[in-house]
Design an enzyme around this catalytic site. Sequence first.
Site, PDB file in Angstrom:
ATOM      1  N   LYS A  81      -7.013   1.979 -13.097  1.00  0.00           N
ATOM      2  CA  LYS A  81      -5.617   1.948 -13.537  1.00  0.00           C
ATOM      3  C   LYS A  81      -5.505   1.907 -15.053  1.00  0.00           C
ATOM      4  O   LYS A  81      -4.411   1.773 -15.579  1.00  0.00           O
ATOM      5  CB  LYS A  81      -4.926   0.706 -12.967  1.00  0.00           C
ATOM      6  CG  LYS A  81      -5.069   0.534 -11.466  1.00  0.00           C
ATOM      7  CD  LYS A  81      -4.364  -0.748 -11.033  1.00  0.00           C
ATOM      8  CE  LYS A  81      -5.080  -1.416  -9.897  1.00  0.00           C
ATOM      9  NZ  LYS A  81      -4.504  -2.722  -9.570  1.00  0.00           N
ATOM     10  N   ARG A  94      -1.188 -12.440  -2.181  1.00  0.00           N
ATOM     11  CA  ARG A  94      -0.475 -11.155  -2.148  1.00  0.00           C
ATOM     12  C   ARG A  94       0.100 -10.957  -0.756  1.00  0.00           C
ATOM     13  O   ARG A  94      -0.343 -11.571   0.211  1.00  0.00           O
ATOM     14  CB  ARG A  94      -1.451  -9.994  -2.437  1.00  0.00           C
ATOM     15  CG  ARG A  94      -2.340 -10.180  -3.645  1.00  0.00           C
ATOM     16  CD  ARG A  94      -1.577 -10.059  -4.938  1.00  0.00           C
ATOM     17  NE  ARG A  94      -0.990  -8.743  -5.142  1.00  0.00           N
ATOM     18  CZ  ARG A  94      -1.592  -7.745  -5.780  1.00  0.00           C
ATOM     19  NH1 ARG A  94      -2.795  -7.901  -6.259  1.00  0.00           N
ATOM     20  NH2 ARG A  94      -0.985  -6.576  -5.942  1.00  0.00           N
ATOM     21  N   GLU A 130      -0.668   2.214  -9.606  1.00  0.00           N
ATOM     22  CA  GLU A 130      -2.060   2.226  -9.152  1.00  0.00           C
ATOM     23  C   GLU A 130      -2.672   3.578  -9.511  1.00  0.00           C
ATOM     24  O   GLU A 130      -2.060   4.366 -10.215  1.00  0.00           O
ATOM     25  CB  GLU A 130      -2.104   1.911  -7.647  1.00  0.00           C
ATOM     26  CG  GLU A 130      -1.422   0.573  -7.336  1.00  0.00           C
ATOM     27  CD  GLU A 130      -1.427   0.205  -5.861  1.00  0.00           C
ATOM     28  OE1 GLU A 130      -2.329   0.646  -5.139  1.00  0.00           O
ATOM     29  OE2 GLU A 130      -0.522  -0.537  -5.439  1.00  0.00           O
TER      30      GLU A 130
END
Length: 340
Positions: free
Chosen positions: A61, A321, A3
């Site tokens: 990112k 997620r 990240e």
Amino acid sequence: MPELPEVEAVRRGLARHLTGRTVERVEVLDPRPLRRQEGGPQAFSRGLSGRRITGAVRRGKLLWLPLDDGRALAAHLGMSGQLLVRGTVASPPPEAERRAVTDASADGADLTAQRPPSLVRDLSVHPRHLRVRLHLVARPGDAPGGAALDLVDQRMLGGMRLSALVPTPDGGPGGEGSAEPGVPAEATHIARDLLDPLLDRQAVQERAGRSARAVKTLLLDQGLVSGVGNIYADEGLWAARVHGSRPGSGIGPAGLGELLDRTAQVMTRALAVGGTSFDALYVDAEGAAGYFARELAAYGRAGRPCRRCGTALRTERLAGRSHTFCPRCQVPARPTSARR
Ligand SMILES: [Zn+2]
């Protein structure tokens, strides 16, 4: 998945090692990371040979190395990609980056995260999973074997591509590391990131504050604000005491401002210690692992006591997620059973 803090740690290393260096030739050991390159590996090699790297830039990112012909080498690290320099001599880090590292190492580290970070320094000439090597034109001080930038990728999910730079929609610099107002063509949908001083925070808060989507999903939306992935979303939500399933419209602009502040603070602290590494897959450009894993408060700590109240943390699925949270500090908008 690296990240913002992890990619920024890589960017800083690449900037110190590669700025001003010229690519002599490209060695493609495996063409798969170049699958998104128009013209294939040949076009990639031809386009890079003889080009000078003028810096290293990051937005969210995404990382790119601007070249002296106005194009850029864009890199997606994916789950397991690493960019490793070898044989080069780095310029010293800028003053601001040096101070940040010293401050962070003075903190007492909490060691309750499950897995200790590992230190990886595989500096053998042919590492396993080496896919593409950029040989650099020799410079005094280089190692006898020559200087290179390697793309090492175990699972083959990352890639590199030569890309045109296109103007930024707001006319500001493309990202951290450059004042040039350009981004790679494939990055035009990526919003400014949470640590970018030019991010329009007010606009993000207003857009998210009108949304019925779950606030964690909003945090992960790279078109709204970039750089945040699953680790720092869970950390920011824990720090702001917000359950990730609450709708943006239920939190409101002020609450969202607090959440963005907290998430930015966590990422800044992580960056100061080189990011978060759980295994050998994420390392910076010099092969060193980050040390933030031991400071995580939520991510990877399901079943462990909350660092604030001692309640055991829990994990739920949220939009595909995992979301790890404290059931006492981070209360969902409605009871779990009533949620869609
Ligand atoms: Zn708690």
